[in-house]
Design a protein around this motif. Structure first.
Motif, PDB file in Angstrom:
ATOM      1  N   LEU A  38      38.579 -22.276  31.365  1.00 41.65           N
ATOM      2  CA  LEU A  38      37.729 -21.487  30.484  1.00 41.65           C
ATOM      3  C   LEU A  38      38.341 -20.092  30.365  1.00 41.65           C
ATOM      4  O   LEU A  38      38.538 -19.416  31.356  1.00 41.65           O
ATOM      5  CB  LEU A  38      36.302 -21.415  31.018  1.00 41.65           C
ATOM      6  N   ILE A  39      38.668 -19.697  29.141  1.00 42.70           N
ATOM      7  CA  ILE A  39      39.365 -18.440  28.891  1.00 42.70           C
ATOM      8  C   ILE A  39      38.325 -17.391  28.492  1.00 42.70           C
ATOM      9  O   ILE A  39      37.645 -17.554  27.477  1.00 42.70           O
ATOM     10  CB  ILE A  39      40.401 -18.609  27.760  1.00 42.70           C
ATOM     11  N   PRO A  40      38.189 -16.295  29.278  1.00 41.90           N
ATOM     12  CA  PRO A  40      37.189 -15.283  28.945  1.00 41.90           C
ATOM     13  C   PRO A  40      37.507 -14.557  27.642  1.00 41.90           C
ATOM     14  O   PRO A  40      38.661 -14.490  27.223  1.00 41.90           O
ATOM     15  CB  PRO A  40      37.212 -14.319  30.132  1.00 41.90           C
ATOM     16  N   LEU A  41      36.485 -13.981  27.028  1.00 43.37           N
ATOM     17  CA  LEU A  41      36.606 -13.281  25.754  1.00 43.37           C
ATOM     18  C   LEU A  41      37.705 -12.215  25.787  1.00 43.37           C
ATOM     19  O   LEU A  41      38.480 -12.093  24.851  1.00 43.37           O
ATOM     20  CB  LEU A  41      35.259 -12.655  25.375  1.00 43.37           C
ATOM     21  N   SER A  42      37.797 -11.468  26.877  1.00 43.61           N
ATOM     22  CA  SER A  42      38.810 -10.411  26.962  1.00 43.61           C
ATOM     23  C   SER A  42      40.221 -10.986  26.841  1.00 43.61           C
ATOM     24  O   SER A  42      41.108 -10.355  26.281  1.00 43.61           O
ATOM     25  CB  SER A  42      38.679  -9.640  28.273  1.00 43.61           C
ATOM     26  N   GLU A  43      40.416 -12.205  27.339  1.00 43.67           N
ATOM     27  CA  GLU A  43      41.738 -12.829  27.257  1.00 43.67           C
ATOM     28  C   GLU A  43      41.970 -13.512  25.918  1.00 43.67           C
ATOM     29  O   GLU A  43      43.058 -13.442  25.369  1.00 43.67           O
ATOM     30  CB  GLU A  43      41.932 -13.830  28.403  1.00 43.67           C
ATOM     31  N   PHE A  44      40.953 -14.194  25.357  1.00 41.86           N
ATOM     32  CA  PHE A  44      41.224 -14.856  24.085  1.00 41.86           C
ATOM     33  C   PHE A  44      41.215 -13.874  22.924  1.00 41.86           C
ATOM     34  O   PHE A  44      41.576 -14.216  21.808  1.00 41.86           O
ATOM     35  CB  PHE A  44      40.407 -16.132  23.849  1.00 41.86           C
ATOM     36  N   SER A  45      40.886 -12.612  23.198  1.00 40.93           N
ATOM     37  CA  SER A  45      41.038 -11.556  22.198  1.00 40.93           C
ATOM     38  C   SER A  45      42.441 -10.956  22.237  1.00 40.93           C
ATOM     39  O   SER A  45      42.794 -10.161  21.380  1.00 40.93           O
ATOM     40  CB  SER A  45      40.013 -10.435  22.447  1.00 40.93           C
ATOM     41  N   ASP A  46      43.237 -11.311  23.246  1.00 37.51           N
ATOM     42  CA  ASP A  46      44.580 -10.756  23.432  1.00 37.51           C
ATOM     43  C   ASP A  46      45.622 -11.714  22.838  1.00 37.51           C
ATOM     44  O   ASP A  46      45.844 -12.800  23.367  1.00 37.51           O
ATOM     45  CB  ASP A  46      44.829 -10.552  24.926  1.00 37.51           C
ATOM     46  N   PRO A  47      46.292 -11.317  21.740  1.00 39.56           N
ATOM     47  CA  PRO A  47      47.263 -12.201  21.079  1.00 39.56           C
ATOM     48  C   PRO A  47      48.402 -12.662  21.997  1.00 39.56           C
ATOM     49  O   PRO A  47      48.862 -13.788  21.886  1.00 39.56           O
ATOM     50  CB  PRO A  47      47.815 -11.362  19.926  1.00 39.56           C
ATOM     51  N   ALA A  48      48.831 -11.808  22.923  1.00 41.73           N
ATOM     52  CA  ALA A  48      49.928 -12.171  23.826  1.00 41.73           C
ATOM     53  C   ALA A  48      49.518 -13.323  24.755  1.00 41.73           C
ATOM     54  O   ALA A  48      50.291 -14.254  24.985  1.00 41.73           O
ATOM     55  CB  ALA A  48      50.368 -10.961  24.641  1.00 41.73           C
ATOM     56  N   ILE A  49      48.311 -13.267  25.253  1.00 40.96           N
ATOM     57  CA  ILE A  49      47.825 -14.342  26.134  1.00 40.96           C
ATOM     58  C   ILE A  49      47.644 -15.622  25.331  1.00 40.96           C
ATOM     59  O   ILE A  49      48.043 -16.703  25.756  1.00 40.96           O
ATOM     60  CB  ILE A  49      46.507 -13.929  26.832  1.00 40.96           C
TER      61      ILE A  49
ATOM     62  N   ARG B  31      28.070  -8.670  22.724  1.00 39.97           N
ATOM     63  CA  ARG B  31      27.467  -7.349  22.927  1.00 39.97           C
ATOM     64  C   ARG B  31      25.977  -7.350  22.621  1.00 39.97           C
ATOM     65  O   ARG B  31      25.160  -6.913  23.426  1.00 39.97           O
ATOM     66  CB  ARG B  31      28.164  -6.338  22.013  1.00 39.97           C
ATOM     67  N   GLN B  32      25.617  -7.822  21.438  1.00 45.16           N
ATOM     68  CA  GLN B  32      24.240  -7.716  20.976  1.00 45.16           C
ATOM     69  C   GLN B  32      23.285  -8.673  21.678  1.00 45.16           C
ATOM     70  O   GLN B  32      22.136  -8.337  21.927  1.00 45.16           O
ATOM     71  CB  GLN B  32      24.174  -7.935  19.465  1.00 45.16           C
ATOM     72  N   LYS B  33      23.765  -9.868  21.976  1.00 44.18           N
ATOM     73  CA  LYS B  33      22.863 -10.869  22.571  1.00 44.18           C
ATOM     74  C   LYS B  33      23.058 -11.006  24.077  1.00 44.18           C
ATOM     75  O   LYS B  33      22.405 -11.827  24.718  1.00 44.18           O
ATOM     76  CB  LYS B  33      23.063 -12.225  21.884  1.00 44.18           C
ATOM     77  N   GLU B  34      23.989 -10.224  24.632  1.00 45.88           N
ATOM     78  CA  GLU B  34      24.263 -10.247  26.071  1.00 45.88           C
ATOM     79  C   GLU B  34      24.548 -11.663  26.568  1.00 45.88           C
ATOM     80  O   GLU B  34      23.859 -12.204  27.422  1.00 45.88           O
ATOM     81  CB  GLU B  34      23.108  -9.610  26.845  1.00 45.88           C
ATOM     82  N   ILE B  35      25.584 -12.250  25.978  1.00 47.67           N
ATOM     83  CA  ILE B  35      25.983 -13.608  26.352  1.00 47.67           C
ATOM     84  C   ILE B  35      27.383 -13.576  26.956  1.00 47.67           C
ATOM     85  O   ILE B  35      28.114 -12.596  26.820  1.00 47.67           O
ATOM     86  CB  ILE B  35      25.990 -14.557  25.129  1.00 47.67           C
ATOM     87  N   VAL B  36      27.739 -14.651  27.594  1.00 45.69           N
ATOM     88  CA  VAL B  36      29.095 -14.849  28.097  1.00 45.69           C
ATOM     89  C   VAL B  36      29.800 -15.737  27.078  1.00 45.69           C
ATOM     90  O   VAL B  36      29.287 -16.799  26.715  1.00 45.69           O
ATOM     91  CB  VAL B  36      29.080 -15.544  29.479  1.00 45.69           C
ATOM     92  N   ALA B  37      30.965 -15.308  26.608  1.00 47.38           N
ATOM     93  CA  ALA B  37      31.723 -16.106  25.641  1.00 47.38           C
ATOM     94  C   ALA B  37      33.070 -16.475  26.249  1.00 47.38           C
ATOM     95  O   ALA B  37      33.769 -15.622  26.785  1.00 47.38           O
ATOM     96  CB  ALA B  37      31.924 -15.326  24.349  1.00 47.38           C
ATOM     97  N   VAL B  38      33.393 -17.765  26.172  1.00 51.46           N
ATOM     98  CA  VAL B  38      34.668 -18.266  26.679  1.00 51.46           C
ATOM     99  C   VAL B  38      35.236 -19.268  25.685  1.00 51.46           C
ATOM    100  O   VAL B  38      34.524 -19.764  24.812  1.00 51.46           O
ATOM    101  CB  VAL B  38      34.531 -18.938  28.068  1.00 51.46           C
ATOM    102  N   MET B  39      36.516 -19.547  25.826  1.00 51.48           N
ATOM    103  CA  MET B  39      37.171 -20.544  24.973  1.00 51.48           C
ATOM    104  C   MET B  39      37.795 -21.611  25.862  1.00 51.48           C
ATOM    105  O   MET B  39      38.285 -21.321  26.951  1.00 51.48           O
ATOM    106  CB  MET B  39      38.269 -19.890  24.128  1.00 51.48           C
ATOM    107  N   LYS B  40      37.757 -22.833  25.373  1.00 51.89           N
ATOM    108  CA  LYS B  40      38.427 -23.947  26.058  1.00 51.89           C
ATOM    109  C   LYS B  40      39.292 -24.634  25.014  1.00 51.89           C
ATOM    110  O   LYS B  40      38.824 -24.939  23.921  1.00 51.89           O
ATOM    111  CB  LYS B  40      37.410 -24.922  26.636  1.00 51.89           C
ATOM    112  N   ILE B  41      40.552 -24.840  25.352  1.00 55.37           N
ATOM    113  CA  ILE B  41      41.505 -25.439  24.424  1.00 55.37           C
ATOM    114  C   ILE B  41      41.890 -26.822  24.933  1.00 55.37           C
ATOM    115  O   ILE B  41      42.169 -27.001  26.120  1.00 55.37           O
ATOM    116  CB  ILE B  41      42.778 -24.574  24.307  1.00 55.37           C
ATOM    117  N   TYR B  42      41.871 -27.780  24.017  1.00 48.97           N
ATOM    118  CA  TYR B  42      42.322 -29.135  24.319  1.00 48.97           C
ATOM    119  C   TYR B  42      43.478 -29.480  23.394  1.00 48.97           C
ATOM    120  O   TYR B  42      43.612 -28.903  22.320  1.00 48.97           O
ATOM    121  CB  TYR B  42      41.196 -30.154  24.090  1.00 48.97           C
TER     122      TYR B  42
END
Length: 163
Positions: free
Chosen positions: A61-72, A93-104
């Motif tokens: 699971l890739i955190p938002l801070s990492e999937f926002s980084d083009p190099a990563i 930010r607005q809904k106070e959620i945790v956002a992650v990405m999963k790639i297959y």
């Protein structure tokens, strides 16, 4: 206290997947949820990078801070577009959620259903490209397959325009 919900959204960074993501944020996501973006890359031979490490199980699971980084994200062979990142950042930010990405890597239909079970997801939102009857018969509909085979509720957000 309600258990944390894991809401999945299948994204391929097309117009219809952005519409599905925005619909999920507006209608399903609420404070404290986990928004999990599921993206599928085609199977291929990769010489290096994270793709080779995770091709059978999917990425961690890739955190938002990492999937926002083009190099990563380049290491995974994925490049989220600015509009998708903006939708997710605003929601986080607005809904106070945790956002992650999963790639297959592999067949989108099978991998999305696999994600539903392995993560596991409480529900899934997926876009629909609006293929005509002939194209859908030849190419197959990912959303139709997922609706009929996923083990959680699936919402299909239809795109008003053909892409």
């Amino acid at each position: 206290m309600e258990a944390e919900r894991k809401i999945g959204v299948a994204v391929d960074f097309s117009g219809c997947s952005k519409k599905a993501l925005q619909w999920a944020v507006n209608n399903v996501i609420r404070k404290g949820d986990h928004l999990i973006l599921i993206t599928i890359r085609p199977e291929a031979y990769y010489e290096s990078g994270e793709m080779q490490l995770w091709e059978t199980t999917g990425s961690p699971l890739i955190p938002l801070s990492e999937f926002s980084d083009p190099a990563i994200m380049k290491k995974y062979g994925v490049s989220p577009d600015p509009e998708t990142l903006d939708i997710v950042n605003c929601a986080a930010r607005q809904k106070e959620i945790v956002a992650v990405m999963k790639i297959y890597w592999g067949d989108a239909r099978e991998k999305i259903c696999e994600a539903v079970d392995k993560i596991p997801l409480n529900c899934l939102v997926i876009g629909n490209r609006g293929l005509g009857t002939i194209k859908r018969a030849i190419l197959g509909s990912v959303s139709n397959y997922v609706v009929n085979n996923a083990s959680c509720p699936v919402t299909v957000v239809k795109s008003p325009h053909h892409e």
